[in-house]
Design a protein around this motif. Structure first.
Motif, mmCIF file in Angstrom:
data_model
loop_
_atom_site.group_PDB
_atom_site.id
_atom_site.type_symbol
_atom_site.label_atom_id
_atom_site.label_comp_id
_atom_site.label_asym_id
_atom_site.label_seq_id
_atom_site.Cartn_x
_atom_site.Cartn_y
_atom_site.Cartn_z
ATOM 1 N N CYS A 1 -26.418 25.141 3.510
ATOM 2 C CA CYS A 1 -27.721 24.772 2.945
ATOM 3 C C CYS A 1 -28.834 25.559 3.622
ATOM 4 O O CYS A 1 -28.726 25.949 4.794
ATOM 5 N N SER B 1 -28.450 30.398 -0.648
ATOM 6 C CA SER B 1 -27.762 29.178 -1.083
ATOM 7 C C SER B 1 -28.538 27.962 -0.589
ATOM 8 O O SER B 1 -29.130 27.978 0.490
ATOM 9 N N THR B 2 -28.551 26.927 -1.421
ATOM 10 C CA THR B 2 -29.268 25.698 -1.093
ATOM 11 C C THR B 2 -28.459 24.490 -1.534
ATOM 12 O O THR B 2 -27.569 24.621 -2.388
ATOM 13 N N CYS B 3 -28.784 23.346 -0.964
ATOM 14 C CA CYS B 3 -28.084 22.107 -1.325
ATOM 15 C C CYS B 3 -28.986 21.168 -2.115
ATOM 16 O O CYS B 3 -28.631 19.997 -2.330
ATOM 17 N N ASP B 4 -30.155 21.648 -2.564
ATOM 18 C CA ASP B 4 -31.039 20.820 -3.385
ATOM 19 C C ASP B 4 -30.384 20.544 -4.723
ATOM 20 O O ASP B 4 -29.952 21.460 -5.426
ATOM 21 N N VAL B 5 -30.331 19.277 -5.105
ATOM 22 C CA VAL B 5 -29.752 18.892 -6.384
ATOM 23 C C VAL B 5 -30.593 19.475 -7.511
ATOM 24 O O VAL B 5 -31.813 19.366 -7.514
ATOM 25 N N SER C 1 -30.949 22.611 -8.155
ATOM 26 C CA SER C 1 -31.321 24.001 -7.883
ATOM 27 C C SER C 1 -30.080 24.877 -8.005
ATOM 28 O O SER C 1 -29.363 25.103 -7.048
ATOM 29 N N GLN D 1 -27.438 24.069 -9.557
ATOM 30 C CA GLN D 1 -26.214 23.283 -9.622
ATOM 31 C C GLN D 1 -25.684 23.244 -11.052
ATOM 32 O O GLN D 1 -26.441 23.172 -11.998
ATOM 33 N N ASN E 1 -19.246 23.897 -11.622
ATOM 34 C CA ASN E 1 -19.647 25.134 -10.969
ATOM 35 C C ASN E 1 -18.412 25.991 -10.665
ATOM 36 O O ASN E 1 -17.557 25.598 -9.882
ATOM 37 N N TYR F 1 -25.693 27.245 -5.365
ATOM 38 C CA TYR F 1 -25.579 25.852 -4.938
ATOM 39 C C TYR F 1 -24.465 25.737 -3.894
ATOM 40 O O TYR F 1 -23.289 25.914 -4.203
ATOM 41 N N ARG F 2 -24.835 25.522 -2.654
ATOM 42 C CA ARG F 2 -23.961 25.390 -1.494
ATOM 43 C C ARG F 2 -23.262 26.695 -1.105
ATOM 44 O O ARG F 2 -22.792 26.822 0.033
#
Length: 441
Positions: A142, A160-164, A166, A168, A172, A178-179
């Motif tokens: 994240c 990469s980010t873990c924001d829902v 974003s 996702q 996937n 995402y992640r």
């Protein structure tokens, strides 16, 4: 010392000198039988080798050290100090015009422990190795921003980010942000690349946690990427490097391989050429890469190392006919040939079968006659031993004189003797009986 012993010693010395001269001439493309061919279950083909005299020109670029300090043999490519996963030769069939090696390379990390590796470079400059285009940059975690630097006039990377919501996806199937994220390296045949991890600015995530990034030739997706801690604990990823031979330091030894210049179509060679050497330039240096031609298998860097493949036998072992029904497969140099099945063979086989049956029938008849003759000989021998032959001869001699002996009834006797001997049953003299007896001769 006698003249005879002196001559023998001189002859042996000359022989040893001749062998040394031949070895010195062909040392670049020969390998000693005493050389170690494997380390830790990994094959080490020439021009790579373990120990002096076992690798090309005794050059450290191709030297492999079989490290056993951990108790388990581990192959280390000495010139870049990386553990080897495997080595493969150039292959015409798979379109690999260069040889390939896979090495273990450390991962770059941030927030995983106190021992951070925010920047990690892979540098093979000045060596006959390069990063292949099959490698990609993969980042997991994240609030993760990864950059590829030290690439001439190029900067690449991914985030990469873990924001829902974003990036996702419900399902996937690719690392698209995402992640995890991934990016191709800017160009093929790179010799140096650096990976740096940074945090995304303005991210509202309270804790980014562990983040990793690495180069790899393996395919990753959210289905096989779980937590960055797992990659950190593993400690390495596999990276694919191409390799070739620089035409310097007396490495351009003449071979029997067919030579072509890189970039040409290469239609000038045929399947009769057992091996091919491609020549080109990279970073102002001339190089050569040799491979066995299609229809051959082996090591092109060894003298007569490419051997013809029997495609027909290989297909037969796999339970298939490459030529199809009604055709026979015939192996030729570097290829196979399909020829229609001939009826002449069937005719010849039929004639041979008929002739064979005739021979068997004649043999059986001769055997029958022989056995019958043997039995007849045994019967005659038995008669000789038991007097039967004499009896038979007497019988045969009397047969022409005595036609028939007949026994008459009492009435016939009375009529023939006119009852002069008395009635049957009366006593008569021997003389009277002889007079009245009737013989038919």
């Amino acid at each position: 010392m006698s003249r005879k012993s002196f001559s023998i010693s001189n002859l042996l010395s000359l022989l040893v000198l001749l062998i040394c001269m031949i070895t010195a001439t062909a040392q670049d493309f020969t390998i000693l039988s005493s050389c170690q061919s494997h380390c830790g279950g990994i094959a080490i083909p020439y021009p790579f080798g373990i120990g002096k005299g076992c690798y090309l020109n005794n050059n450290e670029w191709y030297e492999v050290i079989c490290n056993q300090t951990s108790g388990k043999p581990v192959p280390i490519l000495n010139s870049i100090n990386k553990e080897l996963v495997d080595i493969s030769l150039p292959d015409e069939l798979s379109s690999n015009s260069f040889g390939l090696i896979r090495i273990k390379n450390p991962v770059t990390s941030l927030g995983c422990s106190n021992k951070e590796q925010l920047s990690l470079a892979l540098n093979v400059t000045g060596r006959p190795f390069f990063l292949t285009g099959r490698n990609t940059l993969v980042a997991v975690g994240c609030n993760n921003k990864v950059l590829m630097t030290d690439v001439k006039s190029h900067i690449g990377g991914c985030e990469s980010t873990c924001d829902v919501g974003s990036g996702q996806r419900g399902q996937n199937i690719s690392c698209d942000g995402y992640r995890c994220c991934q990016a191709k390296i800017p160009s093929d045949r790179l010799q140096q690349i650096d990976i740096k991890i940074e945090s995304l600015g303005g991210n509202t995530t309270k804790s980014a946690g562990c983040r990793v990034a690495f180069l790899t030739n393996e395919a990753y997706s959210p289905s096989n990427i779980t937590e960055p801690e797992l990659f950190y604990d593993k400690g390495y990823s596999t990276v694919e490097l191409g390799w070739f031979i620089y035409r310097l330091r007396n490495m351009s030894v003449d071979t029997s391989c067919y030579s072509i210049i890189e970039g040409t179509s290469g239609w000038g060679y045929s399947n009769y050429e057992s091996c091919i050497c491609r020549y080109g330039k990279y970073l102002e240096r001339s190089y050569r890469s040799c491979m066995c031609n299609g229809g051959y298998r082996g090591n092109p860097y060894l003298s007569s190392g490419c051997i013809d493949i029997d495609e027909c036998e290989e297909a037969k072992a796999e339970g298939r006919n490459p030529c199809g029904k009604g055709y026979d497969c015939e192996n030729i140099q570097g290829n196979l040939s399909c020829r229609k099945k001939s009826k002449t063979l069937a005719i010849i086989l039929g004639i041979c079968l008929g002739f064979g049956l005739l021979v068997i029938a004649i043999g059986a008849w001769c055997l029958y006659k022989f056995i019958r003759k043997q039995r007849e000989m045994k019967r005659k021998k038995f008669l000789e031993l038991n007097g039967g032959l004499l009896l038979q001869e007497n019988f045969m001699s009397n047969e022409g004189n005595v036609k028939k002996t007949r026994v008459s009834s009492s009435k016939e006797l009375e009529k023939a003797t006119e009852n002069c001997g008395g009635k049957p049953g009366d006593e008569v003299s021997e003389l009277e009986w002889e007079k009245t007896a009737k013989y038919e001769i």
